[in-house]
Design a protein around this motif. Structure first.
Motif, mmCIF file in Angstrom:
data_model
loop_
_atom_site.group_PDB
_atom_site.id
_atom_site.type_symbol
_atom_site.label_atom_id
_atom_site.label_comp_id
_atom_site.label_asym_id
_atom_site.label_seq_id
_atom_site.Cartn_x
_atom_site.Cartn_y
_atom_site.Cartn_z
ATOM 1 N N TYR A 1 3.235 56.036 13.773
ATOM 2 C CA TYR A 1 3.526 57.467 13.730
ATOM 3 C C TYR A 1 3.272 58.171 15.071
ATOM 4 C CZ TYR A 1 3.470 56.203 8.815
ATOM 5 O OH TYR A 1 3.706 55.578 7.619
ATOM 6 N N ASP A 2 2.344 57.650 15.850
ATOM 7 C CA ASP A 2 2.141 58.220 17.187
ATOM 8 C C ASP A 2 3.374 57.994 18.062
ATOM 9 O OD1 ASP A 2 -0.538 59.322 17.058
ATOM 10 O OD2 ASP A 2 -1.259 57.254 16.894
ATOM 11 N N ARG A 3 3.941 56.811 17.975
ATOM 12 C CA ARG A 3 5.178 56.535 18.726
ATOM 13 C C ARG A 3 6.327 57.380 18.199
ATOM 14 N NH1 ARG A 3 6.932 51.384 17.349
ATOM 15 N NH2 ARG A 3 9.144 51.743 17.000
ATOM 16 N N ALA A 4 6.362 57.571 16.895
ATOM 17 C CA ALA A 4 7.402 58.409 16.301
ATOM 18 C C ALA A 4 7.330 59.831 16.858
ATOM 19 C CB ALA A 4 7.259 58.436 14.777
ATOM 20 N N LEU A 5 6.110 60.352 16.970
ATOM 21 C CA LEU A 5 5.926 61.703 17.512
ATOM 22 C C LEU A 5 6.342 61.765 18.976
ATOM 23 C CD1 LEU A 5 4.938 64.591 17.139
ATOM 24 C CD2 LEU A 5 2.615 63.790 17.656
ATOM 25 N N SER A 6 5.984 60.751 19.738
ATOM 26 C CA SER A 6 6.349 60.702 21.161
ATOM 27 C C SER A 6 7.866 60.686 21.332
ATOM 28 C CB SER A 6 5.735 59.459 21.822
ATOM 29 O OG SER A 6 6.156 59.345 23.163
ATOM 30 N N GLU A 7 8.554 59.880 20.517
ATOM 31 C CA GLU A 7 10.016 59.828 20.586
ATOM 32 C C GLU A 7 10.627 61.151 20.152
ATOM 33 O OE1 GLU A 7 11.961 57.606 21.798
ATOM 34 O OE2 GLU A 7 10.705 55.816 21.977
ATOM 35 N N MET B 1 12.084 66.257 13.486
ATOM 36 C CA MET B 1 11.451 64.948 13.644
ATOM 37 C C MET B 1 9.995 65.065 14.101
ATOM 38 S SD MET B 1 13.464 62.788 12.432
ATOM 39 C CE MET B 1 12.329 61.429 12.784
ATOM 40 N N ILE B 2 9.681 66.113 14.880
ATOM 41 C CA ILE B 2 8.276 66.348 15.226
ATOM 42 C C ILE B 2 7.486 66.688 13.969
ATOM 43 C CG2 ILE B 2 6.679 67.889 16.431
ATOM 44 C CD1 ILE B 2 8.725 68.094 18.688
ATOM 45 N N ALA B 3 8.019 67.603 13.151
ATOM 46 C CA ALA B 3 7.350 67.972 11.900
ATOM 47 C C ALA B 3 7.216 66.763 10.974
ATOM 48 C CB ALA B 3 8.129 69.086 11.200
ATOM 49 N N HIS B 4 8.263 65.944 10.936
ATOM 50 C CA HIS B 4 8.265 64.730 10.122
ATOM 51 C C HIS B 4 7.120 63.807 10.554
ATOM 52 C CE1 HIS B 4 10.804 62.733 7.140
ATOM 53 N NE2 HIS B 4 10.525 61.593 7.727
ATOM 54 N N SER B 5 6.999 63.608 11.866
ATOM 55 C CA SER B 5 5.967 62.723 12.406
ATOM 56 C C SER B 5 4.577 63.313 12.183
ATOM 57 C CB SER B 5 6.208 62.495 13.904
ATOM 58 O OG SER B 5 7.499 61.969 14.134
ATOM 59 N N GLU B 6 4.432 64.627 12.397
ATOM 60 C CA GLU B 6 3.134 65.273 12.188
ATOM 61 C C GLU B 6 2.697 65.143 10.731
ATOM 62 O OE1 GLU B 6 1.256 66.148 14.497
ATOM 63 O OE2 GLU B 6 2.206 67.393 16.039
ATOM 64 N N ALA B 7 3.646 65.259 9.806
ATOM 65 C CA ALA B 7 3.313 65.121 8.394
ATOM 66 C C ALA B 7 2.788 63.722 8.094
ATOM 67 C CB ALA B 7 4.531 65.442 7.530
ATOM 68 N N TYR B 8 3.436 62.709 8.657
ATOM 69 C CA TYR B 8 2.968 61.331 8.453
ATOM 70 C C TYR B 8 1.595 61.107 9.071
ATOM 71 C CZ TYR B 8 6.871 59.045 6.117
ATOM 72 O OH TYR B 8 7.791 58.634 5.183
ATOM 73 N N TYR C 1 19.592 62.179 22.991
ATOM 74 C CA TYR C 1 18.992 62.765 21.788
ATOM 75 C C TYR C 1 19.221 61.870 20.567
ATOM 76 C CZ TYR C 1 23.265 64.561 19.491
ATOM 77 O OH TYR C 1 24.466 64.677 18.837
ATOM 78 N N ILE C 2 20.356 61.154 20.537
ATOM 79 C CA ILE C 2 20.602 60.212 19.441
ATOM 80 C C ILE C 2 19.644 59.032 19.539
ATOM 81 C CG2 ILE C 2 22.259 58.556 18.484
ATOM 82 C CD1 ILE C 2 24.462 60.527 19.022
ATOM 83 N N LYS C 3 19.474 58.499 20.732
ATOM 84 C CA LYS C 3 18.558 57.371 20.938
ATOM 85 C C LYS C 3 17.138 57.719 20.490
ATOM 86 C CE LYS C 3 20.906 55.140 24.858
ATOM 87 N NZ LYS C 3 20.966 53.760 24.307
ATOM 88 N N HIS C 4 16.641 58.866 20.953
ATOM 89 C CA HIS C 4 15.264 59.237 20.623
ATOM 90 C C HIS C 4 15.114 59.608 19.151
ATOM 91 C CE1 HIS C 4 13.807 58.893 24.676
ATOM 92 N NE2 HIS C 4 14.708 59.740 25.143
ATOM 93 N N ASN C 5 16.134 60.214 18.558
ATOM 94 C CA ASN C 5 16.081 60.548 17.146
ATOM 95 C C ASN C 5 15.922 59.293 16.287
ATOM 96 O OD1 ASN C 5 16.621 62.710 14.952
ATOM 97 N ND2 ASN C 5 18.082 61.108 14.446
ATOM 98 N N TYR C 6 16.750 58.288 16.562
ATOM 99 C CA TYR C 6 16.689 57.068 15.760
ATOM 100 C C TYR C 6 15.519 56.183 16.158
ATOM 101 C CZ TYR C 6 20.959 58.288 13.373
ATOM 102 O OH TYR C 6 21.878 58.923 12.570
ATOM 103 N N ALA C 7 15.058 56.300 17.402
ATOM 104 C CA ALA C 7 13.849 55.586 17.804
ATOM 105 C C ALA C 7 12.638 56.142 17.059
ATOM 106 C CB ALA C 7 13.639 55.694 19.312
ATOM 107 N N SER C 8 12.636 57.456 16.821
ATOM 108 C CA SER C 8 11.572 58.074 16.038
ATOM 109 C C SER C 8 11.615 57.596 14.589
ATOM 110 C CB SER C 8 11.698 59.602 16.107
ATOM 111 O OG SER C 8 10.635 60.229 15.423
ATOM 112 N N ILE C 9 12.820 57.524 14.021
ATOM 113 C CA ILE C 9 12.974 57.017 12.648
ATOM 114 C C ILE C 9 12.514 55.568 12.551
ATOM 115 C CG2 ILE C 9 14.663 56.471 10.843
ATOM 116 C CD1 ILE C 9 16.307 58.890 11.850
ATOM 117 N N LEU C 10 12.868 54.764 13.561
ATOM 118 C CA LEU C 10 12.440 53.360 13.575
ATOM 119 C C LEU C 10 10.928 53.254 13.631
ATOM 120 C CD1 LEU C 10 13.015 50.328 13.775
ATOM 121 C CD2 LEU C 10 13.293 50.614 16.250
ATOM 122 N N ALA C 11 10.290 54.081 14.451
ATOM 123 C CA ALA C 11 8.823 54.052 14.555
ATOM 124 C C ALA C 11 8.178 54.421 13.220
ATOM 125 C CB ALA C 11 8.369 55.003 15.655
#
Length: 211
Positions: free
Chosen positions: A117-123, A136-143, A101-111
């Protein structure tokens, strides 16, 4: 904490413990006093900077002293370093931590940092811990401009700062400066420690783009 400081702290604790025993102080009281003493010098600065303080200078000092650790290098980089250094700090977290969960959380932030933003949502969808997944899903959807999708997730955002943070991001994407400032201020007021520090500097950078 530096080794010589730890050595002095524990050396004084041993001396004080010996003195208290010679005074026939009850052992349970000595144990409590010893615990409080050690906690105040070792663990308290960490908990205070991570979770409790409203003092951004305290957080800044803590991050600067601990920026050799990957989880602290990123928030320090947000405030003080370039995008390249922020990316490197995120990559270090992703490669050095074992929890998925830490890996995917920060991978989403990196994306998001890389505007993918599509990769961010996937992560974000692969984060297995709430409320971080929903945030992080809401964050990505907003972007991505999917504002209604982001708002649907808000009931799951159990940390008080999360919903106004998403609202501020939606306002930023809509170029609504007044609502952005309102929600950003609310999110910052609700946050503490490193999270407050991150929000302050992230919102500052977004605010500069609205001017």
């Amino acid at each position: 904490m530096q080794l010589w400081k730890l050595t002095l702290i524990y050396l004084f604790a041993i001396i004080a413990c010996t003195f208290l025993l010679l005074m026939d102080i009850p052992k349970w009281l000595i144990f409590i006093l010893l615990f409080l003493y050690v906690f105040s010098f070792t663990m308290y600065p960490y908990f205070n900077a991570l979770l409790w303080t409203n003092n951004l200078k305290t957080v800044e000092r803590f991050l600067k002293a601990n920026k050799h650790r990957s989880l602290y290098a990123y928030p320090y980089a947000i405030a003080n370093q370039s995008v390249v250094e922020q990316r490197a700090a995120l990559q270090k977290i992703i490669t050095s931590h074992q929890q998925p969960y830490i890996k995917h959380n920060y991978a989403s932030i990196l994306a998001i940092l890389e505007k993918d933003y599509d990769r961010a949502l996937s992560e974000a969808k692969q984060i297995t811990k709430e409320p971080f997944q929903s945030y992080m899903i809401a964050h990505s959807e907003a972007y991505l401009g999917n504002f209604e999708q982001a708002k649907i997730l808000m009931p799951k955002l159990t940390e008080n700062w999360m919903s106004p943070s998403i609202e501020s991001l939606i306002s930023f994407k809509q170029q609504d400066g007044e609502n952005f400032k309102h929600h950003a201020t609310k999110a910052i007021q609700q946050a503490r420690g490193i999270q407050k520090y991150l929000l302050v500097h992230n919102f500052r950078k977004l605010g500069e783009k609205l001017k």
